[in-house]
Design a protein around this motif. Structure first.
Motif, PDB file in Angstrom:
ATOM      1  N   GLU A  48      40.839  33.593  46.637  1.00  0.00           N
ATOM      2  CA  GLU A  48      41.511  34.540  47.522  1.00  0.00           C
ATOM      3  C   GLU A  48      41.701  33.902  48.891  1.00  0.00           C
ATOM      4  O   GLU A  48      40.832  33.181  49.359  1.00  0.00           O
TER       5      GLU A  48
ATOM      6  N   THR B 236      31.906  42.035  42.158  1.00  0.00           N
ATOM      7  CA  THR B 236      32.619  41.082  41.315  1.00  0.00           C
ATOM      8  C   THR B 236      31.862  40.977  40.006  1.00  0.00           C
ATOM      9  O   THR B 236      30.678  40.641  40.004  1.00  0.00           O
TER      10      THR B 236
ATOM     11  N   SER C  34      36.548  35.965  43.889  1.00  0.00           N
ATOM     12  CA  SER C  34      37.312  36.944  43.114  1.00  0.00           C
ATOM     13  C   SER C  34      36.850  36.877  41.657  1.00  0.00           C
ATOM     14  O   SER C  34      36.179  35.923  41.250  1.00  0.00           O
ATOM     15  N   GLU C  35      37.224  37.876  40.868  1.00  0.00           N
ATOM     16  CA  GLU C  35      36.825  37.861  39.449  1.00  0.00           C
ATOM     17  C   GLU C  35      37.483  36.711  38.709  1.00  0.00           C
ATOM     18  O   GLU C  35      36.986  36.253  37.691  1.00  0.00           O
ATOM     19  N   GLN C  36      38.606  36.229  39.226  1.00  0.00           N
ATOM     20  CA  GLN C  36      39.273  35.101  38.559  1.00  0.00           C
ATOM     21  C   GLN C  36      38.442  33.822  38.582  1.00  0.00           C
ATOM     22  O   GLN C  36      38.551  33.010  37.695  1.00  0.00           O
ATOM     23  N   VAL C  37      37.678  33.644  39.643  1.00  0.00           N
ATOM     24  CA  VAL C  37      36.891  32.411  39.717  1.00  0.00           C
ATOM     25  C   VAL C  37      35.408  32.650  39.442  1.00  0.00           C
ATOM     26  O   VAL C  37      34.647  31.713  39.271  1.00  0.00           O
TER      27      VAL C  37
ATOM     28  N   LYS D  80      43.495  27.623  42.363  1.00  0.00           N
ATOM     29  CA  LYS D  80      43.900  28.788  41.585  1.00  0.00           C
ATOM     30  C   LYS D  80      42.779  29.832  41.560  1.00  0.00           C
ATOM     31  O   LYS D  80      41.629  29.516  41.320  1.00  0.00           O
ATOM     32  N   GLY D  81      43.141  31.060  41.829  1.00  0.00           N
ATOM     33  CA  GLY D  81      42.179  32.143  41.725  1.00  0.00           C
ATOM     34  C   GLY D  81      41.384  32.389  42.993  1.00  0.00           C
ATOM     35  O   GLY D  81      40.702  33.390  43.105  1.00  0.00           O
TER      36      GLY D  81
ATOM     37  N   THR E  61      31.839  39.934  35.710  1.00  0.00           N
ATOM     38  CA  THR E  61      32.474  39.263  34.583  1.00  0.00           C
ATOM     39  C   THR E  61      31.605  39.499  33.342  1.00  0.00           C
ATOM     40  O   THR E  61      30.423  39.824  33.453  1.00  0.00           O
TER      41      THR E  61
END
Lengths: 146, 433
Positions: B354, A68, B377-380, B351-352, A70
């Protein structure tokens, strides 16, 4: 004007043995050179922060390997590699009430100077304040060349 | 002591007459007053008049937790709300709890049955009953409380938590009976050891433990550490609460079901067919006397077996074995029912995050702990520790809001939770029960 902010990669690390070595292997296999590195950890997990010579390829390679990842913009400030070098920068930072999320340091190859990497809430404001105070801000390119 | 000699020692043939009369009355009541029961009975082609013998009960449709959820909150009540004097609730499989109601008479019946249960476990009028079951929506605290008062014992309504204060009160008030979940009882024993309190200086003599599964090994341990006789009690809110069945202090072997109020069946959980006496299967209850919230053939999802052998205590009621498993994935953690679907519900709402998660249950010392592992996940994901810690805390708080219990959140790397073929393995239960 050259980009003053430096791209940093952050990788999520579960606290289990061998994960850091795997990241180093992935980067080595892709011929990516690490310029600066810091690990922040809690009891449960860690975050590896990296500045590399090719951010885009490093992100791609690490994602492919299942990590993961960012990206974040950080500011690299050059300070003299002598006692008091860091204190001078921090005096400006705290005097201007700049909020620092985290920071780490590395020494340039020449040994003359050190670079301090700052993660600011407001990097653009921080850059102009530090420049006005006479500090040299390293560009992305300069950091990659170090 | 037998609290109600008349019913508890009634010959089986007389008991069956009482059961049949009550069953017929129940079926007529729910058919007339509760639309969901009427609809299911109509669909099954069965009328109240078809119940001519106890064996006819198998013509009736089952009731499930899903039926209760579909009629949330009061849709399965048999009486108007003005006749309901109390409600309790237990956790549902998703966000909504299961709500149960009681009339004045139901509360009296419950107190009577709980008084019977306590007497069956050896509690007497002169006992000091330390009630550490939680008071609140959970049926444990108030259910046991009313029964102990009915019996005439002195009740300390201490509820759960604050273990050191519990021990001080045990010392100062001279508690003789402890009511708690077995894991909390062990926790109290450990706290006593930490405080340097010698159990021999306490007056504890009986512990009545339920609301979660426990083993014979745990019984030995808790008896040794607390210097008391440990007795098993069973109940569930959908059927009434604590006091559905109870072990006697004489045999400490199997729980007597108060059959004049609850009609038990054991069925094959796959086919729904009743199984012969003695075979293990899913326990099903019909409440014969409840007014506000009766249930017809309620599937408990608990796996056990029934015994008809006479008992040394003199009661004629059948006994059920300790519950040995579940037909669903419900977990019981520190007396709280937890469904993996509840955890999923929370994660899906953020939200975000998984929906890949795993629940790891451990027993650390005496207490059950639950760890929820969530993939990042990369979203969080963020380069800042505080963002990830805030995410952990948010998940923890939302789970606590929903199930009322604190769990540990562990953020893990994506794909690190094992993906299985078909049904995901959501729960790893490391407890040795």
């Amino acid at each position: 004007m050259a980009e003053m902010k430096v791209e940093q990669i952050a990788v999520f690390l579960e606290n289990k043995s061998g994960r850091l070595a795997e990241i180093a292997d992935v980067l080595a296999a892709n011929n990516i050179n690490i310029r600066a590195l810091a690990v922040a950890d809690t009891a449960d997990f860690g975050i590896l922060r990296l500045i590399v010579n090719d951010t885009a390829r490093a992100v791609q390679a690490l994602r492919t390997a299942g990590f993961t990842v960012t990206k974040a913009s950080v500011v690299a400030v050059e300070v003299a590699d002598r006692p008091g070098g860091l204190a001078e920068v921090l005096k400006v930072v705290s005097g201007a009430w700049l909020n620092v999320e985290y920071m780490y340091a590395f020494v340039e190859k020449s040994g003359q100077n050190a670079a301090i990497i700052f993660r600011f809430d407001e990097p653009n404001k921080a850059i102009s304040i530090l420049q006005q105070a006479g500090f040299k801000i390293l560009t992305n390119e300069e950091v990659c060349r170090l | 002591m037998i609290w109600n000699e008349q019913y508890e020692t009634m010959p089986r043939e007389d008991l069956e007459k009482v059961q049949l009369r009550r069953l017929q009355d129940l079926v007529a009541r729910v058919y007339a007053r509760v639309a969901p029961y009427r609809a299911k009975m109509d669909a099954a082609g069965v009328r109240p008049g078809d119940i001519k013998t106890l064996a006819d009960i198998k013509k009736l449709p089952f009731t499930t937790k899903e039926d209760l959820r579909a009629n949330y909150p009061f849709g399965m009540f048999t009486v108007p709300l003005e006749q309901v004097v109390r409600v309790h609730a237990s956790s549902g499989t998703t966000g909504k709890p299961t709500v149960v109601g009681y009339t004045r008479r139901d509360i009296d019946t419950w107190a009577e049955l709980m008084a019977r249960a306590l007497a069956c476990g050896g509690v007497q009028r002169d006992d000091m009953v330390h009630n550490a079951y939680g008071y609140g929506l959970f049926t444990g605290g108030l259910g046991a409380h009313y029964g102990a008062e009915k019996l005439g014992a002195t009740v300390i309504p201490i509820s759960g938590g604050n273990s050191r204060r519990q021990i001080l009160i045990m010392q100062d008030f001279g508690s003789t009976v402890l009511l708690a979940t077995p894991s909390y009882a062990l926790n109290l024993a450990d706290t006593m050891a930490d405080m340097g309190v010698d159990v021999a200086s306490l007056k504890l003599r009986v512990g009545i433990f339920g609301a979660e599964p426990w083993s014979e090994n745990m019984r030995e341990e808790v008896e040794k550490k607390l210097g008391l006789k440990a007795i098993d009690i069973y109940g569930l809110s959908e059927v009434m609460g604590p006091g559905v069945s109870m072990e006697c202090i004489e045999a400490q072997h199997g729980m007597h079901i108060f059959e004049d109020h609850f009609y038990p069946e054991i069925i094959d959980p796959e086919s729904g067919e009743p199984l012969p006496m003695g075979e293990a299967g899913e326990l099903v209850f019909t409440t014969l006397t409840k007014e506000a919230f009766p249930v017809l053939r309620y599937r408990t999802k608990d796996i056990t077996r029934l015994w008809a052998e006479p008992c040394v205590c003199g009661r004629n009621f059948v006994r059920m074995e300790k519950v040995t498993g579940r037909t669903d994935d419900m977990l019981i953690i520190r007396g709280v029912n937890v469904f993996p679907s509840q955890i999923e519900h929370v994660l899906m709402g953020i939200k975000g995050v998984e929906p890949h998660y795993q629940i790891v249950v451990n027993r650390e010392g005496a207490l059950d702990t639950m760890e929820v592992q969530v993939e990042v996940s990369e979203q969080v994901f963020s380069d800042e520790i505080k963002t990830l810690e805030a995410l952990s805390r948010r998940i923890q708080a939302e789970i606590k809001d929903l199930i009322g219990s604190t769990c540990k959140i562990k953020l893990v790397e994506p794909k690190s939770i094992q993906r299985s073929e078909g049904k995901a393995k959501r729960v790893i239960d490391n407890r040795k029960i």
